[in-house]
Design an enzyme around this catalytic site. Structure first.
Site, mmCIF file in Angstrom:
data_model
loop_
_atom_site.group_PDB
_atom_site.id
_atom_site.type_symbol
_atom_site.label_atom_id
_atom_site.label_comp_id
_atom_site.label_asym_id
_atom_site.label_seq_id
_atom_site.Cartn_x
_atom_site.Cartn_y
_atom_site.Cartn_z
ATOM 1 C CB SER A 264 -0.944 -0.046 1.207
ATOM 2 O OG SER A 264 -1.986 0.886 1.091
ATOM 3 C CG ASP A 490 -6.504 -3.039 -3.171
ATOM 4 O OD1 ASP A 490 -7.074 -2.275 -2.361
ATOM 5 O OD2 ASP A 490 -5.326 -3.403 -3.025
ATOM 6 C CG HIS A 518 -5.429 -2.893 0.945
ATOM 7 N ND1 HIS A 518 -5.047 -2.330 -0.253
ATOM 8 C CD2 HIS A 518 -4.686 -2.272 1.906
ATOM 9 C CE1 HIS A 518 -4.135 -1.409 -0.026
ATOM 10 N NE2 HIS A 518 -3.873 -1.358 1.268
#
Length: 548
Positions: A264, A490, A518
């Protein structure tokens, strides 16, 4: 190399996924209507020196906030060869016991870096670092960042063994750190625990004149508190500064090149490092990638759309369970029922067993949003949602507390909510037109009714520091292959962002996981893990375009 599909570890995944939601719920992480094709800034430049975002109607560019100056992005030379920085690059970390973190074999230490990278003779800042020594024949160190910005890499070591394969943990010393402004590394201090409770209870209310006024008051209160308590470090928390810090960490580990796994926000930190030091890129894996060309407003709209799409999938899955789902009809009808529950809870909070902290609609929205991070959470979420809609909000409140790192004694383990705001407001400029911004917030809340009101609130509008980074592509020319991973479902880092980053990077290799939630590595059931592990362990570069 072939790896068997690893069993999912529900309890640990639950804890990790809930902890990860603080990345979104507590600050401004955001993307606009251009998200579908990777987003991107326009070509114009504002009079104040910022870039510009393309207006939705395509008629003109919208000016962005005037930029300040990063103390780390542009330096006259390479700090690693400059005698003024030798005291940092020649450090040896003294590893010892860890306090407040429980993981087998975990060791902790301190890394010292300059607060302002363009002033090596000035103030220093200490960063908390941690490692789990490799269990086998160790070939080097793998540095990883779990995301954020704002998540403590040291704390996340508790979950890392459930995310990273045993083979990798046997071959590498696993190393992480709290980036500057996070956790034990001069973590940003703003609201008290009691004030944070109050803020969370109202943050996600639907956009209205009253909620906008209330949120503006909170914004001013938070900005003033952060500046009063952490004003010395706030100008120096941008991602280029953390990328410079990571090069000092590389040196202290005795590595010529950096082997790195970033989830991320960690992909943004990793690509920023590659931008500064392409020749020091070793094995790089960027999972749940962020497109560096995005403005703050583009982030907002893209995540709002991503989470709304995830809500549709979650609701359909809930309806498919029939008796286990508290919602009825088709997805559109179920969404209306869910949002009606949120609105009712804002008007009359649900009993949670704690008379001081009933479940508000804002807290309920945040808890349900947390479920979008992993479909492994959905059965637990259905149970908690059913209980709340029947008058018992305790389970949803507990889920939301976990996501915000609120502990049983009422304290917060870190100030990650505010650390995230501090970093994001430096990294991503906003559209400077306040009238447009207000209209965009209202549009997002209307178009994406389930979570738009959570995501679209602008935490940077009254922030005391100007942004210091212009949205721009990163090519990292000359770098070794960089593996970029995108997950089709996602919600937090929409799939198009990974495609955009992989295309920008001269050596980008794009992998796709056709899944929900995610990130992919540690979640895909084996197919992405096999590709990544072969790359990390046997230097086998995956085929660009691989999908599973």
């Amino acid at each position: 190399m072939t790896l068997a599909a690893r069993p999912r570890r529900s309890l640990s995944r639950l804890t990790a996924a809930l902890a990860a939601t603080v990345l979104l719920l507590s600050g401004c992480t955001q993307l606009g209507e251009g998200a579908e094709d990777g987003g991107g800034a326009g070509d114009g430049t504002s009079d104040g020196g910022g870039s510009a975002q393309q207006a939705p109607d395509g008629e003109q560019d919208l000016p962005l906030d005037e930029l300040g100056t990063s103390a780390a992005q542009d330096l006259p030379g390479d700090p690693s060869t400059d005698p003024e920085y030798a005291q940092y690059y020649e450090q040896d970390i003294e590893w010892g016991d860890c306090e407040g973190v429980v993981a087998e074999g975990l060791e902790c230490g301190i890394l010292t870096v300059p607060l302002a990278w363009d002033d090596p003779g000035g103030t220093d800042i200490d960063l908390a670092v941690a490692r789990i020594p490799g269990s086998g024949q160790v070939t080097g160190s793998l540095v990883f960042n779990p995301g954020g910005p704002g998540v403590s890499g040291v704390n996340y070591m508790e979950s890392a063994p459930y995310m990273i394969s045993p083979e990798v943990l046997g071959t590498y010393d696993l190393v992480s750190f709290d980036p500057r402004g996070v956790g034990r590394s001069e973590g940003v201090q703003c609201l008290t625990d009691e004030e944070t409770d109050e803020y969370r209870a109202v943050k996600g209310q639907p956009v209205s004149a009253e909620s906008s006024r209330l949120y503006e008051e909170w914004g001013a209160r938070i900005a003033a508190s952060c500046e009063e308590n952490s004003g010395e470090v706030l100008p120096y928390l941008d991602t280029y500064s953390s990328a410079r810090d990571m090069d000092v960490l590389r040196s202290s580990l005795g590595s010529e090149q950096l082997d790195y796994l970033g989830y991320s926000y960690g992909s943004y930190l990793g690509s920023s490092y590659a931008d500064l030091y392409p020749d020091r890129v070793g094995h790089f894996v960027l999972d749940g990638a962020i497109d560096p060309t995005l403005t703050m407003d583009e982030f907002v709209a893209g995540q709002s759309e991503g989470f709304e799409k995830a809500a549709d999938v979650f609701l359909q899955d809930c309806l498919d369970t029939a008796q286990q789902c508290p919602l009825k009809g088709d997805v559109a009808e179920a969404k209306k029922q869910l949002n009606a529950f949120f609105a009712a809870a804002d008007e009359s909070p649900v009993d949670s067993g704690d008379p001081e902290r009933p479940l508000t609609g804002s807290l309920a929205r945040s808890a349900v949003l947390a479920l979008m991070y992993s479909d492994e959470l959905w059965p637990t979420g259905r149970e908690a949602l059913t209980a709340a809609m029947n008058g018992d909000g305790s389970q949803l409140l507990e889920m939301d507390d976990r996501s915000a790192e609120r502990q049983l004694d009422g304290s917060y383990r870190t100030s990650s909510a505010f650390s995230m705001t501090a970093v994001n407001c430096l990294d991503h400029p906003r559209v400077a037109d306040e009238e447009w911004a207000a209209q965009e917030t209202a549009r997002i809340a209307e178009e994406f009714p389930t979570f738009g009101s959570n995501i679209a609130k602008d935490d940077c509008a009254q922030w005391p520091q100007a942004p210091v980074r212009e949205p721009a592509p990163i090519s990292a020319e000359g770098a070794a292959p960089i593996v970029v991973i995108g997950t089709t479902g996602d919600p937090a880092t929409p799939y198009a962002w990974s495609t955009a980053l992989a295309e920008q990077l001269d050596s980008g290799v794009h992998l796709t996981w056709e899944g929900n939630g995610h990130t992919a590595y540690g979640r895909s059931g084996g197919c992405i893990e096999e590709q990544v592990d072969a790359y990390l362990l046997a230097d086998t570069v995956p085929e660009d375009g691989f999908s599973c």
